[in-house]
Enzyme design. Structure first.
Site, short mmCIF file in Angstrom:
data_model
loop_
_atom_site.label_atom_id
_atom_site.label_comp_id
_atom_site.label_asym_id
_atom_site.label_seq_id
_atom_site.Cartn_x
_atom_site.Cartn_y
_atom_site.Cartn_z
N LYS A 64 0.84 -1.21 0.00
CA LYS A 64 0.00 0.00 0.00
C LYS A 64 0.87 1.25 0.00
O LYS A 64 0.61 2.19 -0.75
CB LYS A 64 -0.95 0.00 1.22
CG LYS A 64 -1.87 -1.21 1.28
CD LYS A 64 -2.81 -1.18 2.46
CE LYS A 64 -2.15 -1.19 3.81
NZ LYS A 64 -1.42 -2.45 4.13
N ARG B 47 -10.06 0.60 8.59
CA ARG B 47 -9.63 -0.76 8.91
C ARG B 47 -10.70 -1.52 9.67
O ARG B 47 -10.50 -2.68 10.00
CB ARG B 47 -8.39 -0.70 9.79
CG ARG B 47 -7.09 -0.83 9.03
CD ARG B 47 -5.97 -0.53 10.01
NE ARG B 47 -4.79 -1.27 9.74
CZ ARG B 47 -3.70 -0.73 9.18
NH1 ARG B 47 -3.69 0.53 8.81
NH2 ARG B 47 -2.64 -1.45 9.00
N ARG C 57 11.85 -5.83 4.77
CA ARG C 57 11.60 -4.40 4.51
C ARG C 57 12.58 -3.52 5.29
O ARG C 57 12.82 -3.74 6.47
CB ARG C 57 10.17 -4.03 4.92
CG ARG C 57 9.94 -2.51 4.84
CD ARG C 57 8.51 -2.12 4.87
NE ARG C 57 7.82 -2.51 6.09
CZ ARG C 57 6.52 -2.32 6.30
NH1 ARG C 57 5.78 -1.77 5.36
NH2 ARG C 57 5.97 -2.71 7.42
N ARG D 298 11.27 -1.42 10.84
CA ARG D 298 10.19 -0.99 11.72
C ARG D 298 10.07 -1.95 12.92
O ARG D 298 10.23 -3.16 12.76
CB ARG D 298 8.87 -0.98 10.94
CG ARG D 298 8.48 0.40 10.50
CD ARG D 298 7.34 0.43 9.55
NE ARG D 298 6.12 -0.25 9.97
CZ ARG D 298 5.00 -0.24 9.26
NH1 ARG D 298 4.94 0.42 8.12
NH2 ARG D 298 3.93 -0.89 9.67
N ARG E 76 -0.41 -8.94 13.43
CA ARG E 76 -1.01 -7.94 12.53
C ARG E 76 -1.85 -8.64 11.46
O ARG E 76 -2.92 -8.15 11.08
CB ARG E 76 0.09 -7.08 11.88
CG ARG E 76 0.70 -6.08 12.85
CD ARG E 76 2.03 -5.55 12.37
NE ARG E 76 1.94 -4.80 11.13
CZ ARG E 76 2.99 -4.55 10.33
NH1 ARG E 76 4.19 -4.99 10.65
NH2 ARG E 76 2.81 -3.86 9.24
P1 AP5 Z 1 4.87 -1.68 1.77
O1 AP5 Z 1 4.53 -0.85 0.58
O2 AP5 Z 1 5.66 -1.03 2.88
O3 AP5 Z 1 3.55 -2.40 2.34
P2 AP5 Z 1 2.29 -1.81 3.13
O4 AP5 Z 1 1.08 -2.48 2.58
O5 AP5 Z 1 2.31 -0.31 3.14
O6 AP5 Z 1 2.63 -2.41 4.55
P3 AP5 Z 1 2.51 -1.79 6.00
O7 AP5 Z 1 3.24 -2.76 6.91
O8 AP5 Z 1 2.96 -0.35 6.06
O9 AP5 Z 1 1.00 -1.84 6.23
P4 AP5 Z 1 0.23 -1.89 7.53
O10 AP5 Z 1 -1.13 -1.66 7.02
O11 AP5 Z 1 0.39 -3.08 8.40
O12 AP5 Z 1 0.95 -0.74 8.40
P5 AP5 Z 1 0.55 0.72 8.82
O13 AP5 Z 1 1.77 1.55 8.85
O14 AP5 Z 1 -0.63 1.21 8.01
O15 AP5 Z 1 5.67 -2.98 1.25
C1 AP5 Z 1 6.15 -3.97 2.17
C2 AP5 Z 1 7.52 -4.52 1.67
O16 AP5 Z 1 7.30 -5.27 0.47
C3 AP5 Z 1 8.55 -3.43 1.31
O17 AP5 Z 1 9.83 -3.89 1.67
C4 AP5 Z 1 8.43 -3.27 -0.23
O18 AP5 Z 1 9.66 -2.88 -0.82
C5 AP5 Z 1 8.04 -4.70 -0.65
N1 AP5 Z 1 7.11 -4.71 -1.79
C6 AP5 Z 1 6.05 -3.88 -2.00
N2 AP5 Z 1 5.40 -4.24 -3.14
C7 AP5 Z 1 6.07 -5.33 -3.64
C8 AP5 Z 1 5.87 -6.18 -4.77
N3 AP5 Z 1 4.85 -5.95 -5.64
N4 AP5 Z 1 6.73 -7.20 -4.95
C9 AP5 Z 1 7.75 -7.45 -4.08
N5 AP5 Z 1 7.99 -6.67 -2.99
C10 AP5 Z 1 7.16 -5.63 -2.76
O19 AP5 Z 1 -0.02 0.51 10.30
C11 AP5 Z 1 0.84 0.23 11.39
C12 AP5 Z 1 0.04 0.16 12.68
O20 AP5 Z 1 -0.61 1.44 12.92
C13 AP5 Z 1 -1.11 -0.86 12.72
O21 AP5 Z 1 -0.66 -2.16 13.04
C14 AP5 Z 1 -2.02 -0.24 13.81
O22 AP5 Z 1 -1.50 -0.49 15.10
C15 AP5 Z 1 -1.91 1.26 13.53
N6 AP5 Z 1 -2.95 1.74 12.59
C16 AP5 Z 1 -2.74 2.26 11.34
N7 AP5 Z 1 -3.93 2.57 10.76
C17 AP5 Z 1 -4.89 2.25 11.66
C18 AP5 Z 1 -6.32 2.32 11.62
N8 AP5 Z 1 -6.99 2.79 10.56
N9 AP5 Z 1 -7.01 1.87 12.71
C19 AP5 Z 1 -6.36 1.42 13.80
N10 AP5 Z 1 -5.01 1.31 13.89
C20 AP5 Z 1 -4.28 1.73 12.82
#
Ligand code: AP5
Length: 220
Positions: free
Chosen positions: A16, A91, A130, A159, A170
């Site tokens: 994402k 979410r 990552r 991270r 997660r």
């Molecule tokens: P990346 O693009 O970083 O993936 P992502 O989907 O953004 O993953 P996140 O871990 O950031 O998502 P998340 O939803 O768990 O975390 P968030 O920060 O929102 O890609 C991942 C890796 O794969 C990278 O190394 C990249 O290079 C590689 N890659 C990407 N695409 C690829 C491909 N096509 N092929 C191969 N490799 C690839 O949330 C963190 C925390 O915040 C949550 O756990 C929660 O505690 C809190 N939080 C956030 N939003 C909310 C909400 N709305 N409600 C409640 N709590 C929330």
């Protein structure tokens, strides 16, 4: 250009953030990433950051009321008046209902929910490799997208919540609390699915062409 009010859905590690930064550049939209906002609040030592921190470290969702207030305030900013790309929100069904109500209050509606689909075993491999450049925010992967010459791999950071036990939690939270949103948006004819196991460039190309079509339909 037509107004695009978009959300990115998908498990942790689906790509994402990777896609979000490119798509917002393509379409001139603000990239509103809840995880990034919460991490910035934690770094700044604010009350929000302190509340969020313990949930994030455990791989749990931050309570709905806290997140909903943060996002609705962000969407009231001027730069989101003509469109946005939300990454990591909603979410839960309660968050999705709050977003729909806020948009309706301003005579707006969601254009599409973009689902990037990736199986659990791919998520675990992706998140363990990552690494993030703290200077630029650029996301890399040690195997799939290594940093180029000139970027010191030792300067990249991992991270806290990318440890394998937290990633598994997660994923469980995603399946329990966020996956129901796939049916939620499908029933409202807003869901567009993308195969997130393809290369980042292929995923980008597919989402981009869907958005070009949607923008043309909105203009018609
Ligand atoms: P990346 O693009 O970083 O993936 P992502 O989907 O953004 O993953 P996140 O871990 O950031 O998502 P998340 O939803 O768990 O975390 P968030 O920060 O929102 O890609 C991942 C890796 O794969 C990278 O190394 C990249 O290079 C590689 N890659 C990407 N695409 C690829 C491909 N096509 N092929 C191969 N490799 C690839 O949330 C963190 C925390 O915040 C949550 O756990 C929660 O505690 C809190 N939080 C956030 N939003 C909310 C909400 N709305 N409600 C409640 N709590 C929330």
């Amino acid at each position: 250009m037509a107004e695009l009010d978009l959300i990115l859905l998908g498990p942790p590690g689906a790509g994402k953030g990777t896609q979000g930064s490119q798509l917002t550049a393509d379409f001139g939209l603000p990239h509103v990433a809840t995880g990034d906002m919460l991490r910035a609040a934690r770094e700044a030592g604010t009350e929000l950051g302190r509340i969020a921190s313990r949930y994030m470290e455990a791989g749990e969702l931050v309570p709905d009321d806290v997140i909903i207030a943060m996002i609705l305030e962000r969407l009231a900013d001027d730069d989101a008046a003509d469109g946005f790309l939300l990454d990591g929100f909603p979410r839960t069904t309660q968050q999705a209902d709050a977003l729909a109500a806020q948009l309706a209050e301003h005579g707006r509606r969601l254009t599409a929910a973009l689902l990037i689909d990736v199986p659990d075993e791919v998520v675990i491999r992706r998140l363990s490799g990552r690494r993030i450049d703290p200077a630029t925010g650029r996301i890399y992967h040690l195997d799939f997208d290594p940093p180029p010459r000139g970027v010191d791999p030792a300067a990249l950071v991992q991270r806290d919540d990318d440890r394998e036990d937290t990633v598994r939690r997660r994923l469980a939270v995603y399946h329990e609390q966020t996956e129901p949103l796939i049916a939620y948006y499908d029933e409202r004819a807003l869901l567009a699915r993308f195969d997130g196991t393809l290369s980042p460039e292929e995923v980008h190309g597919h989402i981009r062409s869907t958005l070009v079509t949607l923008a043309l339909e909105e203009d018609a």
